[in-house]
Design an enzyme around this catalytic site. Structure first.
Site, PDB file in Angstrom:
ATOM      1  N   HIS A  71       7.858   7.039   6.079  1.00 37.60           N
ATOM      2  CA  HIS A  71       6.785   6.610   6.971  1.00 37.60           C
ATOM      3  C   HIS A  71       7.026   5.221   7.577  1.00 37.60           C
ATOM      4  O   HIS A  71       6.699   4.974   8.743  1.00 37.60           O
ATOM      5  CB  HIS A  71       5.494   6.597   6.129  1.00 37.60           C
ATOM      6  CG  HIS A  71       4.258   6.309   6.887  1.00 37.60           C
ATOM      7  ND1 HIS A  71       3.752   7.174   7.847  1.00 37.60           N
ATOM      8  CD2 HIS A  71       3.405   5.263   6.849  1.00 37.60           C
ATOM      9  CE1 HIS A  71       2.648   6.657   8.355  1.00 37.60           C
ATOM     10  NE2 HIS A  71       2.412   5.508   7.766  1.00 37.60           N
TER      11      HIS A  71
ATOM     12  N   GLY B 185       0.837  -1.196   0.000  1.00 33.52           N
ATOM     13  CA  GLY B 185       0.000   0.000   0.000  1.00 33.52           C
ATOM     14  C   GLY B 185       0.872   1.245   0.000  1.00 33.52           C
ATOM     15  O   GLY B 185       0.600   2.224  -0.702  1.00 33.52           O
TER      16      GLY B 185
ATOM     17  N   TYR C 291       9.143   3.625   2.063  1.00 34.69           N
ATOM     18  CA  TYR C 291      10.063   2.536   2.433  1.00 34.69           C
ATOM     19  C   TYR C 291      11.516   2.988   2.341  1.00 34.69           C
ATOM     20  O   TYR C 291      12.325   2.394   1.646  1.00 34.69           O
ATOM     21  CB  TYR C 291       9.782   1.301   1.577  1.00 34.69           C
ATOM     22  CG  TYR C 291       8.506   0.604   2.030  1.00 34.69           C
ATOM     23  CD1 TYR C 291       8.507  -0.226   3.141  1.00 34.69           C
ATOM     24  CD2 TYR C 291       7.310   0.821   1.375  1.00 34.69           C
ATOM     25  CE1 TYR C 291       7.356  -0.834   3.579  1.00 34.69           C
ATOM     26  CE2 TYR C 291       6.133   0.218   1.808  1.00 34.69           C
ATOM     27  CZ  TYR C 291       6.171  -0.618   2.920  1.00 34.69           C
ATOM     28  OH  TYR C 291       5.022  -1.213   3.370  1.00 34.69           O
TER      29      TYR C 291
HETATM   30  C1  LIG Z   1      -4.350  -6.553   6.907  1.00 34.10           C
HETATM   31  C2  LIG Z   1      -3.608  -5.628   5.989  1.00 34.10           C
HETATM   32  C3  LIG Z   1      -2.297  -5.268   6.315  1.00 34.10           C
HETATM   33  C4  LIG Z   1      -1.580  -4.428   5.463  1.00 34.10           C
HETATM   34  N1  LIG Z   1      -0.283  -4.110   5.800  1.00 34.10           N
HETATM   35  C5  LIG Z   1       0.450  -3.330   4.960  1.00 34.10           C
HETATM   36  C6  LIG Z   1       1.815  -3.041   5.257  1.00 34.10           C
HETATM   37  O1  LIG Z   1       2.385  -3.482   6.247  1.00 34.10           O
HETATM   38  N2  LIG Z   1       2.501  -2.246   4.389  1.00 34.10           N
HETATM   39  C7  LIG Z   1       1.915  -1.735   3.262  1.00 34.10           C
HETATM   40  O2  LIG Z   1       2.602  -1.036   2.498  1.00 34.10           O
HETATM   41  N3  LIG Z   1       0.632  -2.016   2.943  1.00 34.10           N
HETATM   42  C8  LIG Z   1      -0.112  -2.796   3.767  1.00 34.10           C
HETATM   43  N4  LIG Z   1      -1.414  -3.111   3.436  1.00 34.10           N
HETATM   44  C9  LIG Z   1      -1.944  -2.708   2.112  1.00 34.10           C
HETATM   45  C10 LIG Z   1      -1.843  -3.864   1.120  1.00 34.10           C
HETATM   46  O3  LIG Z   1      -0.503  -4.232   0.903  1.00 34.10           O
HETATM   47  C11 LIG Z   1      -2.505  -3.483  -0.188  1.00 34.10           C
HETATM   48  O4  LIG Z   1      -3.891  -3.349   0.071  1.00 34.10           O
HETATM   49  C12 LIG Z   1      -2.298  -4.552  -1.276  1.00 34.10           C
HETATM   50  O5  LIG Z   1      -0.935  -4.619  -1.615  1.00 34.10           O
HETATM   51  C13 LIG Z   1      -3.119  -4.226  -2.516  1.00 34.10           C
HETATM   52  O6  LIG Z   1      -3.039  -5.297  -3.428  1.00 34.10           O
HETATM   53  P1  LIG Z   1      -4.361  -5.979  -4.033  1.00 34.10           P
HETATM   54  O7  LIG Z   1      -5.008  -4.960  -4.961  1.00 34.10           O
HETATM   55  O8  LIG Z   1      -3.908  -7.180  -4.755  1.00 34.10           O
HETATM   56  O9  LIG Z   1      -5.251  -6.332  -2.851  1.00 34.10           O
HETATM   57  C14 LIG Z   1      -2.179  -3.925   4.282  1.00 34.10           C
HETATM   58  C15 LIG Z   1      -3.505  -4.281   3.980  1.00 34.10           C
HETATM   59  C16 LIG Z   1      -4.211  -5.106   4.815  1.00 34.10           C
HETATM   60  C17 LIG Z   1      -5.608  -5.482   4.460  1.00 34.10           C
END
Ligand SMILES: Cc1cc2nc3c(=O)[nH]c(=O)nc-3n(C[C@H](O)[C@H](O)[C@H](O)COP(=O)(O)O)c2cc1C
Length: 177
Positions: A122, A111, A117
């Site tokens: 952040h 995300g 990073y």
């Molecule tokens: C439970 C959960 C934990 C997450 N932890 C992180 C994280 O530690 N670092 C980050 O950059 N994004 C984090 N995210 C965001 C996800 O990485 C992001 O929604 C995902 O990569 C999007 O890919 P997708 O479209 O295939 O779902 C988190 C999302 C969820 C639901």
């Protein structure tokens, strides 16, 4: 030379909500030599078939962990997979040489954007630093760590051209393994 046999262990607990991993997985499945193994689809109850997973590993030359970055790590089922499948005597320790020499690629979506990073950013740590447990796991099993494939800012990625560009880049990385 025939294409390397690449096992993509794909872990996304909410694929219906995924935009980026869904696209990456579809691109992976179309690459010659790639076996796309959807762990949440195969084991919705988390009851892993360890013998089947180990046989799959043995039958491939390269192993990929593909998943969204969740709490700076993998979704829970992929952790369960590591805990159960990477047994001593199979993956490491005396007689545990079945993964030796296989390439290992970590393919993640985050995300957070790339700037998050960094040491001043952040998330305070680089992706390379945060993936250290995966790198060391691969190393302990005698696998050859590859430069990770990372799609940053995945929650804001909506542009069709951008998605296609990332999918093509991922397919190219898999084909080159
Ligand atoms: C439970 C959960 C934990 C997450 N932890 C992180 C994280 O530690 N670092 C980050 O950059 N994004 C984090 N995210 C965001 C996800 O990485 C992001 O929604 C995902 O990569 C999007 O890919 P997708 O479209 O295939 O779902 C988190 C999302 C969820 C639901």
């Amino acid at each position: 030379m025939p294409a390397a046999r690449v096992l993509v262990l794909f872990a996304h607990p909410a694929l219906q909500k995924s935009r980026v991993n869904r696209r990456l997985a579809a691109a992976a499945a179309a690459v010659p030599g790639v076996t796309l193994h959807d762990l949440y689809e195969t084991y919705p109850d988390f009851h892993l078939d360890v013998a089947r997973e180990q046989a799959l590993l043995v039958a491939h030359d390269a192993v990929v962990f593909q998943h969204p970055f969740y709490w700076y790590s993998s979704p829970a089922l992929l952790k369960e997979w590591q805990d159960l499948v990477l047994e001593p005597g199979f993956a490491y320790g005396p007689g545990g040489d079945r993964l030796r020499g296989k390439r290992f690629l970590s393919a993640i979506t985050t995300g957070g954007g790339a700037a998050a990073y960094t040491h001043g950013g952040h998330n305070r740590f680089t992706i390379g630093e945060l993936l250290a447990p995966f790198e060391q796991t691969a190393h302990l099993c005698g696998m050859v760590w590859q430069e990770p494939f990372v799609v940053h800012g995945a929650t804001r990625l909506e542009d069709e051209t951008e998605l296609s560009r990332h999918a093509a880049a991922y397919a190219a990385r898999l084909a080159a393994l």
